[in-house]
Write a protein that holds these residues in place. Sequence first.
Motif, PDB file in Angstrom:
ATOM      1  N   UNK A  20      16.107 -44.742  24.984  1.00 15.22           N
ATOM      2  CA  UNK A  20      15.575 -45.163  23.692  1.00 15.22           C
ATOM      3  C   UNK A  20      14.945 -43.982  22.966  1.00 15.22           C
ATOM      4  N   UNK A  21      14.169 -43.183  23.698  1.00 17.76           N
ATOM      5  CA  UNK A  21      13.544 -41.994  23.082  1.00 17.76           C
ATOM      6  C   UNK A  21      14.603 -41.021  22.589  1.00 17.76           C
ATOM      7  N   UNK A  22      15.682 -40.860  23.349  1.00 16.20           N
ATOM      8  CA  UNK A  22      16.762 -39.964  22.939  1.00 16.20           C
ATOM      9  C   UNK A  22      17.365 -40.419  21.618  1.00 16.20           C
ATOM     10  N   UNK A  23      17.594 -41.717  21.495  1.00 14.29           N
ATOM     11  CA  UNK A  23      18.152 -42.263  20.256  1.00 14.29           C
ATOM     12  C   UNK A  23      17.186 -42.032  19.095  1.00 14.29           C
ATOM     13  N   UNK A  57      15.312 -55.394  30.347  1.00 11.07           N
ATOM     14  CA  UNK A  57      14.649 -54.167  30.783  1.00 11.07           C
ATOM     15  C   UNK A  57      15.150 -53.038  29.891  1.00 11.07           C
ATOM     16  N   UNK A  58      14.246 -52.391  29.185  1.00 16.83           N
ATOM     17  CA  UNK A  58      14.609 -51.331  28.248  1.00 16.83           C
ATOM     18  C   UNK A  58      14.556 -49.981  28.960  1.00 16.83           C
ATOM     19  N   UNK A  80      23.384 -59.507  17.758  1.00 15.66           N
ATOM     20  CA  UNK A  80      23.925 -58.165  17.571  1.00 15.66           C
ATOM     21  C   UNK A  80      23.029 -57.109  18.225  1.00 15.66           C
ATOM     22  N   UNK A  81      21.716 -57.191  18.047  1.00 15.47           N
ATOM     23  CA  UNK A  81      20.820 -56.211  18.671  1.00 15.47           C
ATOM     24  C   UNK A  81      20.965 -56.226  20.187  1.00 15.47           C
ATOM     25  N   UNK A  82      20.982 -57.416  20.764  1.00 16.84           N
ATOM     26  CA  UNK A  82      21.113 -57.520  22.223  1.00 16.84           C
ATOM     27  C   UNK A  82      22.419 -56.887  22.684  1.00 16.84           C
ATOM     28  N   UNK A  83      23.506 -57.177  21.990  1.00 20.05           N
ATOM     29  CA  UNK A  83      24.799 -56.626  22.367  1.00 20.05           C
ATOM     30  C   UNK A  83      24.791 -55.102  22.261  1.00 20.05           C
ATOM     31  N   UNK A  84      24.303 -54.584  21.154  1.00 21.45           N
ATOM     32  CA  UNK A  84      24.275 -53.136  20.970  1.00 21.45           C
ATOM     33  C   UNK A  84      23.417 -52.453  22.025  1.00 21.45           C
ATOM     34  N   UNK A  85      22.273 -53.037  22.318  1.00 21.80           N
ATOM     35  CA  UNK A  85      21.389 -52.446  23.322  1.00 21.80           C
ATOM     36  C   UNK A  85      22.029 -52.505  24.714  1.00 21.80           C
ATOM     37  N   UNK A  86      22.706 -53.611  24.996  1.00 21.83           N
ATOM     38  CA  UNK A  86      23.360 -53.773  26.302  1.00 21.83           C
ATOM     39  C   UNK A  86      24.560 -52.835  26.427  1.00 21.83           C
TER      40      UNK A  86
END
Length: 135
Positions: free
Chosen positions: A83-86, A77-78, A62-68
């Motif tokens: 990420x900072x905005x979130x 690659x992040x 789930x984390x991978x999917x949400x991040x993707x």
Amino acid sequence: MKSATIFVAILLVFDVSCHHENLPEDILKSITVCQEELGISEAELKEEIQNHNLPNPNMRCMEECLMRVSGLMVDKEVNADKFKTVLKHVHGEAYSDEKLESLIEKCLGEAREKEDKCEFAKIHQKCMMDSLGME
């Protein structure tokens, strides 16, 4: 720019979803997309959020999917700016940009050794959650 304000911490990404009222609409849409993609029911999602019990083996991704889906991660690659905005959306100005950049890099270091994208995302998110005191 609204799409940049995607999950958190997917923020944090996934464990933040227990605070649905704090999430932007596009993050909520990402959750729905990933539930459908991974075949995860609303009841299974709630079970994971409340009890950290994985009722569906696909929940581990789930984390991978949400991040993707949200654009926070592509092939391990992040996107640190997104990420900072979130994180700023979730935490306001509680953390400086420098602190957030440092945490993101620290957690990338912990996760990089994982070849599996799902495991990479899970390790990165756990590190971020722990570092920000969001367990």
